[in-house]
Each structure stands twice: as C-alpha cells, then as structure tokens.
Scaffold this motif. Structure first.
Motif, PDB file in Angstrom:
ATOM      1  N   ASP A 131      34.180  33.038  50.459  1.00  0.00           N
ATOM      2  CA  ASP A 131      32.787  32.933  50.018  1.00  0.00           C
ATOM      3  C   ASP A 131      32.675  32.133  48.721  1.00  0.00           C
ATOM      4  O   ASP A 131      31.769  31.324  48.566  1.00  0.00           O
ATOM      5  N   LYS A 132      33.621  32.367  47.827  1.00  0.00           N
ATOM      6  CA  LYS A 132      33.615  31.593  46.575  1.00  0.00           C
ATOM      7  C   LYS A 132      33.790  30.112  46.866  1.00  0.00           C
ATOM      8  O   LYS A 132      33.096  29.263  46.302  1.00  0.00           O
ATOM      9  N   ALA A 133      34.726  29.818  47.770  1.00  0.00           N
ATOM     10  CA  ALA A 133      34.994  28.425  48.130  1.00  0.00           C
ATOM     11  C   ALA A 133      33.741  27.776  48.732  1.00  0.00           C
ATOM     12  O   ALA A 133      33.506  26.583  48.582  1.00  0.00           O
ATOM     13  N   ALA A 134      32.924  28.607  49.381  1.00  0.00           N
ATOM     14  CA  ALA A 134      31.691  28.084  49.997  1.00  0.00           C
ATOM     15  C   ALA A 134      30.531  28.042  49.013  1.00  0.00           C
ATOM     16  O   ALA A 134      29.378  27.804  49.397  1.00  0.00           O
ATOM     17  N   GLY A 135      30.826  28.323  47.735  1.00  0.00           N
ATOM     18  CA  GLY A 135      29.782  28.225  46.710  1.00  0.00           C
ATOM     19  C   GLY A 135      28.966  29.490  46.535  1.00  0.00           C
ATOM     20  O   GLY A 135      27.964  29.493  45.824  1.00  0.00           O
ATOM     21  N   LEU A 136      29.377  30.547  47.173  1.00  0.00           N
ATOM     22  CA  LEU A 136      28.637  31.805  47.047  1.00  0.00           C
ATOM     23  C   LEU A 136      29.152  32.624  45.856  1.00  0.00           C
ATOM     24  O   LEU A 136      30.176  32.294  45.253  1.00  0.00           O
ATOM     25  N   ILE A 137      28.397  33.659  45.524  1.00  0.00           N
ATOM     26  CA  ILE A 137      28.735  34.453  44.338  1.00  0.00           C
ATOM     27  C   ILE A 137      28.921  35.925  44.719  1.00  0.00           C
ATOM     28  O   ILE A 137      27.960  36.680  44.818  1.00  0.00           O
ATOM     29  N   PRO A 138      30.141  36.363  44.936  1.00  0.00           N
ATOM     30  CA  PRO A 138      30.398  37.778  45.216  1.00  0.00           C
ATOM     31  C   PRO A 138      30.004  38.618  43.989  1.00  0.00           C
ATOM     32  O   PRO A 138      30.363  38.267  42.872  1.00  0.00           O
ATOM     33  N   PHE A 139      29.227  39.692  44.204  1.00  0.00           N
ATOM     34  CA  PHE A 139      28.745  40.424  43.019  1.00  0.00           C
ATOM     35  C   PHE A 139      28.780  41.942  43.175  1.00  0.00           C
ATOM     36  O   PHE A 139      28.607  42.655  42.199  1.00  0.00           O
ATOM     37  N   TYR A 140      29.001  42.457  44.379  1.00  0.00           N
ATOM     38  CA  TYR A 140      28.838  43.895  44.564  1.00  0.00           C
ATOM     39  C   TYR A 140      29.684  44.364  45.727  1.00  0.00           C
ATOM     40  O   TYR A 140      29.764  43.707  46.760  1.00  0.00           O
ATOM     41  N   PHE A 141      30.318  45.509  45.539  1.00  0.00           N
ATOM     42  CA  PHE A 141      31.094  46.101  46.613  1.00  0.00           C
ATOM     43  C   PHE A 141      30.778  47.589  46.665  1.00  0.00           C
ATOM     44  O   PHE A 141      30.954  48.296  45.674  1.00  0.00           O
ATOM     45  N   CYS A 142      30.251  48.045  47.778  1.00  0.00           N
ATOM     46  CA  CYS A 142      30.008  49.470  47.943  1.00  0.00           C
ATOM     47  C   CYS A 142      31.188  50.044  48.698  1.00  0.00           C
ATOM     48  O   CYS A 142      31.428  49.725  49.859  1.00  0.00           O
ATOM     49  N   ALA A 143      31.945  50.868  48.003  1.00  0.00           N
ATOM     50  CA  ALA A 143      33.253  51.281  48.497  1.00  0.00           C
ATOM     51  C   ALA A 143      33.244  52.687  49.050  1.00  0.00           C
ATOM     52  O   ALA A 143      32.430  53.518  48.673  1.00  0.00           O
ATOM     53  N   THR A 144      34.178  52.906  49.932  1.00  0.00           N
ATOM     54  CA  THR A 144      34.520  54.269  50.288  1.00  0.00           C
ATOM     55  C   THR A 144      35.438  54.781  49.185  1.00  0.00           C
ATOM     56  O   THR A 144      35.815  54.046  48.283  1.00  0.00           O
ATOM     57  N   LEU A 145      35.776  56.013  49.285  1.00  0.00           N
ATOM     58  CA  LEU A 145      36.572  56.628  48.222  1.00  0.00           C
ATOM     59  C   LEU A 145      37.910  55.952  48.015  1.00  0.00           C
ATOM     60  O   LEU A 145      38.547  55.527  48.965  1.00  0.00           O
ATOM     61  N   GLY A 146      38.340  55.929  46.773  1.00  0.00           N
ATOM     62  CA  GLY A 146      39.711  55.563  46.494  1.00  0.00           C
ATOM     63  C   GLY A 146      40.024  54.088  46.581  1.00  0.00           C
ATOM     64  O   GLY A 146      41.152  53.679  46.369  1.00  0.00           O
ATOM     65  N   THR A 147      39.039  53.284  46.868  1.00  0.00           N
ATOM     66  CA  THR A 147      39.262  51.849  46.905  1.00  0.00           C
ATOM     67  C   THR A 147      39.376  51.327  45.474  1.00  0.00           C
ATOM     68  O   THR A 147      38.660  51.785  44.600  1.00  0.00           O
ATOM     69  N   THR A 148      40.225  50.370  45.236  1.00  0.00           N
ATOM     70  CA  THR A 148      40.286  49.770  43.900  1.00  0.00           C
ATOM     71  C   THR A 148      39.701  48.373  43.975  1.00  0.00           C
ATOM     72  O   THR A 148      39.746  47.732  45.018  1.00  0.00           O
ATOM     73  N   PRO A 149      39.154  47.932  42.893  1.00  0.00           N
ATOM     74  CA  PRO A 149      38.444  46.650  42.951  1.00  0.00           C
ATOM     75  C   PRO A 149      39.431  45.492  43.061  1.00  0.00           C
ATOM     76  O   PRO A 149      40.528  45.560  42.555  1.00  0.00           O
ATOM     77  N   SER A 150      39.005  44.465  43.727  1.00  0.00           N
ATOM     78  CA  SER A 150      39.922  43.363  43.953  1.00  0.00           C
ATOM     79  C   SER A 150      39.555  42.127  43.159  1.00  0.00           C
ATOM     80  O   SER A 150      40.298  41.184  43.109  1.00  0.00           O
ATOM     81  N   CYS A 151      38.388  42.137  42.552  1.00  0.00           N
ATOM     82  CA  CYS A 151      38.051  40.960  41.756  1.00  0.00           C
ATOM     83  C   CYS A 151      37.150  41.336  40.594  1.00  0.00           C
ATOM     84  O   CYS A 151      36.389  42.293  40.661  1.00  0.00           O
ATOM     85  N   GLU A 152      37.274  40.573  39.593  1.00  0.00           N
ATOM     86  CA  GLU A 152      36.459  40.797  38.403  1.00  0.00           C
ATOM     87  C   GLU A 152      35.004  40.452  38.684  1.00  0.00           C
ATOM     88  O   GLU A 152      34.684  39.766  39.633  1.00  0.00           O
TER      89      GLU A 152
END
Lengths: 476, 476
Positions: free
Chosen positions: A229-250
């Motif tokens: 998505d970043k490569a396509a010019g988009l802006i990742p901004f939010y992740f709604c996680a299930t329990l125990g997931t750790t974030p993968s990007c700043e």
C-alpha cells in the motif's frame, strides 16, 4: 404517579424483578411468535387520559413477556453474555434518580470524576500498563462508551485526525480530502462487522488481512500489505487488532478490541492473553458482557487522552454509568469477579467434555474462555437441522456461526445463574434432538431447502468469535 | 447480593430515590468543590474482598451527593430540562431486569416491536405526516437513538451514502473519494456544535449559512450558497435545518433537529412551529429532554426506512428503552403530557413578566417555550459579574450564552417539580444579587479580568437556543 405511589409501585417492581429472575428458567427461553405479533395486542394510539398502573403492569405479562428472548435464563447459550447483577440494578435506580446529563465536569462533577477513578480501578484489576491509567498526573485514562462499536469508531477517528495532521505537517499543501482518499486501515478478516462499519463511517479504506488456518493475523501478511500500500502511494494509519497482536509499523494507531474476553483478564491466569497491550494506543472491552455491570458499559482506555479530547464519544450527553461499576466492584470485590469468570469458564469446560465424549461430535475451536464451538461430524445441512430442532423446542437457545465455511453451533455460557445441572440438562436435550435429526437425515435423501430458510431468522451475528480461540491470541 | 437481599436493598433504594426527589430543594443545587475532589475520598483500587451494602450506601452521601449538580431541583434553570418521571424510573427497573441486547428482532422481538409502535404513538401525538409512520405497511418509521447528536450523524451518513450512489449512477467512473471530496452539507451558523461534528466525522465539508438578525436562515442565502457551490463543481447533499425551514433544492436530504422544542408539539397550539416537516427526510427530537422519559431516549423518524437500514444507529446493542415511553405515555396520557408542557411554558412566561417589570433588565429573544434569555442592560462584564454571584450563592443554577456577541443569561424551566413559588423566589434572589453586582460595578472602575476567568468553568454550551426564538422558526 407521585412520590407516594412510586414508593409503592417501585417496591412492587423490585419484587417483580426478583420474581422474574428467580423463576426465569420456567419460561421458554425463546419466544414462539411471528414478526409483527405485538402491534395487534395494543392500541394504535397513546391514550388521551391516564391509565392505571395495574393495567400497565398486567400488560407486561400479556404483551411484553411472550416476546422476550430471556437473556438471563440459565438455558440461554446464544450470542454472548449480557451482564446482569443485583448491585448493578440497584445502582442504576440511583443513576436514574440523579438523572444528570454528564456532558461536562460542571454538569455534574461526581459523574465525571467517579468515571475516571472507576476506569483506573478496572484498569488496575486488568493490570493494564501504567500508561493507560489517569491517576492524578497520567496522560492516559479511560472513558465509558456505550458499546465496543463506538469505541472502535472513536479510535479510528482519533487515528484519522492524527494521520491527517502528520501528513500536513510534512506537506502543508496536501488537502484533507486528498489525504483521506489515501488513508488505509487494516483489520483481521475475522474481525467484527463493526470494525468495517467504523471505516465506512469515517470514509477511509479498510483492508482485511487474511488470517492463517488458526484464524490469526500473521505479522508477515500485515507487513506485506502495508508495504504494498505504501508503494502504491497510500497511507497506512490504523490497525484494529485482536488480542496479543504487536504492531508492525510505526505511525499506525493500534486499537485492541477485546469486547467479550476482556473481563477474563481480572484473573491472573488469563492475563497473558492480553500481553502486547503495551504496544496499543487504545484498548477496549465490555464489562457489560461478562463483568456483571448491566448494559451499557463499554470501557475504553487510551495512552494519550489528548488524542481523543473532543472525541471522547459520539453523543454529547451521558448517564451516570460509573455508579454501576462502583456498586458491582465493591459488592463483589476483585475475588468475587474472579470467581464469576472462573465458574463460567469451568462450565464451558464441562460442556466441552460432554461434547468430546460423544464421538458423533467435534469441537471446532479450542475452548479458552466461556464459548464452545461444536458441530456434528457431517454436513452443514445436518447441523442446520439440529439447530432448527433446538430452536423449535425452545428449551435452550443457541445461535450458529460460520468457521471456514462450516456451519458451527456456538454454546456460550451466558447467564449468571447457569449451574452445572443446566449444562448437563442442555447436553441431554441436544443429544436427544441429535437422535431425531440423524433419523430425519437418514430418512430423507438430502435436507430440503426450507430447513435452511427457517434458520435465516438467526442471521449469523459475526461475533468476536476469533478472540476466543487460543491460536488467534498467539503473539505474532 | 442475592435475590433476597435485592428485595430488601432495592426497596430501600426506592425509598432513597423518593426521599431524594422529595427533598431535593433542600440541597445546594450546584456543588461547592474543586475539580479532582473525588479521588481522595475513595481508595485507589477496587477492594479484594466484597464490601457491605451499608458501607456503599453511606458513601453515596459522603462521596457522590456533594459532587452532584442537581438537575431535578426546582432551582435548576441551567442548560435544558432532563426529563424525569416516576413511571419512567419504574419502567427502567424492568428494562434492567429483562436486560436483553436488542440488536436484531430475534434477540428480543418485544424490544424491536414495542419501539416501532411507540414511535408511531409518539409520531401521531406530534401529528407527524403519515409518511413518517411505520404502521403495518408504511415505508417510513421511527427509531430510538441515544442522543440528538447520533440522530444528526445517522441522517448525514444516510444522505452521504445516497448522494454517492446518485452521482455514481450517472457517472460510474467517479471514485467514492472523489465524490466525497465534493460533497457539501449546510446548516445554520446558529446550529448546535453536534451538526458540525457530524460533518467532521463523516469527512464532508460543512458550510454554515449566515443567519439574519432574527437568527434565521434565509432561503435566498442558502440558495445563493448552493448555487455558488454547484458552479464551483461541488455537490450540495445535506441540510440540517432548524424548525419550519422548507427545502430549497432537490436532491438534498433535509434533517430537522428539534431536540428540545419537539416535545411541545404534543400541544396543538405549538404544533404550527413544526409546519414544513413534511418536506424533511428525517426529523428528530428528545423525549428525554421535555417529555418525561428519562435519558436516554431520542426519537428519530425517517420517510424511507430503506435509506437507513444498516445505519439505524452507531452501536450494535441497545437497551429496551421503549418500555419507558410505554409507561410514561400510558400513565400520563396525552392530556397529562400536554399539561406538563403548558405548565412549564406558563412558568417561563411568569419569569418573563418579572424580568420585563424591572427596567434594569431586558429580554433578549422572544419567549416561545420554556426558555427566557435575559440580561442586565449594560456591559457584558456586568452580566458576567451577576452570573458569578448567582453561581457562587448556589441557591439557583443558570448558565450563560452568547447572542450576537452579547453575554446573556439563560433561564430554562427544567425540573418537573418547579412551581410558581420557585420562580418568584429565584427572581427575588436574582434581583438581590443584582443590587450587589451594581454596587460592585459602581465601586470599581472596570470589572477585572478574573471575574471573566471564573466564569470560564461554565463553558458556553452552544445550546439549541435558536430554536426557541420565534423569529428563527419562521418559515422561509
């Protein structure tokens, strides 16, 4: 009704409520009627003159009760638990009497302040990281939302606002609508429909991350999508996680929704399921599901209160809901709350054992908390036929779900009053109907389409099912 | 707390509630404490062991009551009325006991069906056009929202969705984000802040239509703005109107928000203020403000249910709130509800007469319903000084507003228990403090800045003030 009549009628209602709950298992758990049943039972218009209280209360049994799905019957195993306890009900009476509309501190200081402190109490019971506790100097803190859907929406809106500001700080020329059109949110393909709805409301793209065969989001998969998505010019901004997931990007806001499971974390033995919460920006669960605080009471914490100031909630007004928490936490004590969770988990395990002992059945997801997903080995049609018979008998109430395309029966421990003998009786009832269903299936070559149609009334509510399976909870 | 203890404690609470409301005027209407007062009065953590009910109920007077702004005191004239009645409170006890989560028909048929019929009852009491009534075959109908803010947001989202579909039907190539970036919503520059917030959440532009010197949106002004925007390539799609406005262009969704005033339309003499509602797509008001149904209960009707299916509300779960309406409508009857409105309007007129008889004061907007906007002739500082003294005395409670840059005192008839003698006493109190304020103002050359600072705690809540002034209600 003046105060004197209220004293009389209110006390009668207290007895009615106690009678209702003490004798609830004598009522059919699920109503036997057709949509539209009620309209013909009452007038088309409000009365011009006042009616007597006697007439109204008589109509409760005549009009209302036949149409109630009794969520607090010990034979109700559908959907998810709806919390109910006597201390919460007493507190709610007080809440109704004070009747303040708590939209600002001055509108009722006690309402604002008790809420902040109760969310701290609850956060500490869950051993939330210090950063989520308001205390006297903290930057984080909690707030009561009506439902988890609202909490998800609030977190998405806060994240959206932050993302727009961040992009504009770098490039002031970019218009807000240009930025909005490039924002991407992510969630599990197993996530509750309310997450997708939050993105629709917030007018941002949402991509569903495909899960592995344990219904878990894999870190690599999320990372891959984000990079694409970043490569396509988009802006990742939010992740709604299930329990125990750790974030993968700043720069991505992570919201953890543990609507049902969250209550269990008052028990140290379940708390590891919440590991990773320290990486989240916001966390939410519903005490009104499993922690004995009557609906509505959804608890949401954020690390930075400043992020959601002005966004605390959609409605401006709010009831004095923290009174319910205060009464419940004090009358049960932490030990009482833990005992409640443990008892219900044990009941689920008991049901699981019964299912496992019967070779005709299979368990479809590991039983971690209070939910057992099971099915008859065999076709979806056979399981639909079984559920149809269960529903029709109205002795117990279950709803189905879909797991990897399979029709699965959900058995959730719901009512506070459910005991071992209810579980045993429920299982006995299920096995009896299983016999009938198998005979029926054997006698007809294929299950007819109408059987499927009947079940459509129980539309598959996409429950936060995946949170319950341990596999899903594994830290990435 | 088991059922037996609930029977005892619940009945004690009924008496506590009745005592509280019968003696409420003996309490200072506004608390005398500093932000943060509560935290030091209770422990930092929930108790491990259960506490006794006696300890908790003692703490209600020690911890909670000193921090309560008593909205149901007959000396509370701030903000707007928060509905409260005994039948609603009894119904709420029943609602808590049933404790169903009404997110679908099957989840509790009575909950869904009573709500539909109660909204029909209420719609008929308001003489809403037939198109808003569900009946057995209607395409319109009503739904209970938590607050007017949610109703506004829901209507804006429905309108947004419809507009996007309409544009894409003509030009399938246009992307959703391209269309969204061109959508424009309109509202009065006097509208409640929640309207602007709905546009922010929905990520659409909102333009505020400048009002004339009667705080009314002029048709010509709206038309001009819409034409300008169309010429600039934008897509007008939504107008959130004050009462009685008629639509000026096709393809725009018109939502009418009558949060407070709506209750008055059960009286035929006030119903003309709602003329024009037949042109609206959706209409909303809050029975929880002025129609004796305790918070939360905001009634919203739409002409086409199909437009909001899937959007009925933000939260998925909902309480059985229609029980409150059913109890209240039946125990008061239409005549009882009308009597309540008329009594409170008469009390506002009584206060208006007192103000008009005192040449030092002026009335700032025509008194149509239950609100009187007034001020001392003279500077804003003088009026701020007066309000400061009123607030500090804690005998009555008012909040201010801004009207055309002038600091104005709002006197709203709020509590159900307010009688003529409370109005007389309130006015006597105000005139006494006026004397002090005038002496003070005379003795100091200019009112110092700190006086202004003190008032900032009562942040000017942008109430739906403008709805009350008749001028605003004039059909365009």
């Amino acid at each position: 009704m003046d105060a004197a009549e209220f004293r009389r009628r209110g006390k009668e209602m207290v007895d009615y409520v106690a009678d209702y709950l003490e004798n609830i298992e004598k009522r059919p758990v699920y109503p036997d009627l057709e949509p539209g049943y009620l309209r013909s039972l009452i007038p088309n218009e409000a009365p011009l003159e006042p009616e007597s209280y006697e007439d109204i209360i008589k109509d409760v049994e005549r009009v209302i009760m036949p149409g109630v799905t009794h969520w607090h019957s010990p034979y109700f195993f559908a959907y998810f638990p709806a919390a109910s306890s006597y201390p919460a009900m007493v507190a709610d009476m007080l809440c109704g009497a004070i009747g303040c509309i708590g939209f600002s501190w001055a509108a009722s200081p006690a309402c604002t302040e008790l809420e902040t402190v109760m969310l701290d109490w609850l956060g500490k019971m869950l051993q939330l990281p210090e950063c989520f506790i308001a205390g006297t100097h903290g930057r984080g803190g909690g707030v009561i939302q009506g439902t988890a859907s609202e909490a998800t929406l609030m977190s998405l809106l806060a994240a959206r606002c932050k993302a727009v500001r961040r992009v504009q700080a770098i490039n002031a020329k970019k218009s807000e609508s240009e930025i909005l059109s490039k924002l991407v949110a992510y969630t599990s393909d197993q996530a509750h429909s309310s997450v997708e709805r939050a993105a629709l409301i917030g007018a941002v793209m949402m991509r569903k991350v495909p899960t592995d065969n344990h219904y878990a989001v894999r870190k690599e998969m999320l990372k891959k999508m984000v990079e694409e998505d970043k490569a396509a010019g988009l802006i990742p901004f939010y992740f709604c996680a299930t329990l125990g997931t750790t974030p993968s990007c700043e720069n991505m806001w992570m919201h953890i929704d543990a609507a049902y499971a969250g209550s269990a974390f008052v028990c140290p033995e379940f708390r590891p399921l919440l590991n990773g919460v320290e990486f989240a920006d916001s966390f939410n669960f519903n005490p009104h599901k499993w922690l004995l605080v009557n609906f509505d009471c959804s608890a949401m914490w954020v690390k930075e209160r400043a992020d959601i100031i002005g966004h605390w909630q959609i409605p401006l007004g709010r009831r004095f809901r923290s009174l319910k928490m205060w009464f419940v936490f004090r009358m049960y004590g932490l030990k009482g709350l833990q005992a409640h969770i443990r008892k219900q988990v044990a009941l689920a395990k008991e049901f699981e054992s019964l299912v496992r002992a019967d070779k005709r059945f299979e368990i479809c997801a590991e039983v971690v908390l209070g939910l057992v997903c099971f099915r008859l080995k065999g076709s979806n049609e056979l399981n639909q036929e079984l559920l149809k018979r269960i529903t029709k008998s109205r002795e117990i109430h279950l709803v189905p779900c879909q797991l990897s395309g399979r029709f699965v029966l959900r058995f959730a421990i719901c009512a506070r009053s459910t005991e071992s003998h209810h579980i045993q009786q429920a299982w006995q009832h299920i096995t009896q109907l299983t016999f009938d269903a198998l005979v029926y299936a054997g006698s007809v070559s294929s299950v007819c389409k109408t059987c499927l149609g009947v079940n459509s009334v129980f539309r598959v509510v996409e429950l936060r099912l995946n949170y319950f399976a341990k596999n899903v909870l594994r830290t990435l």
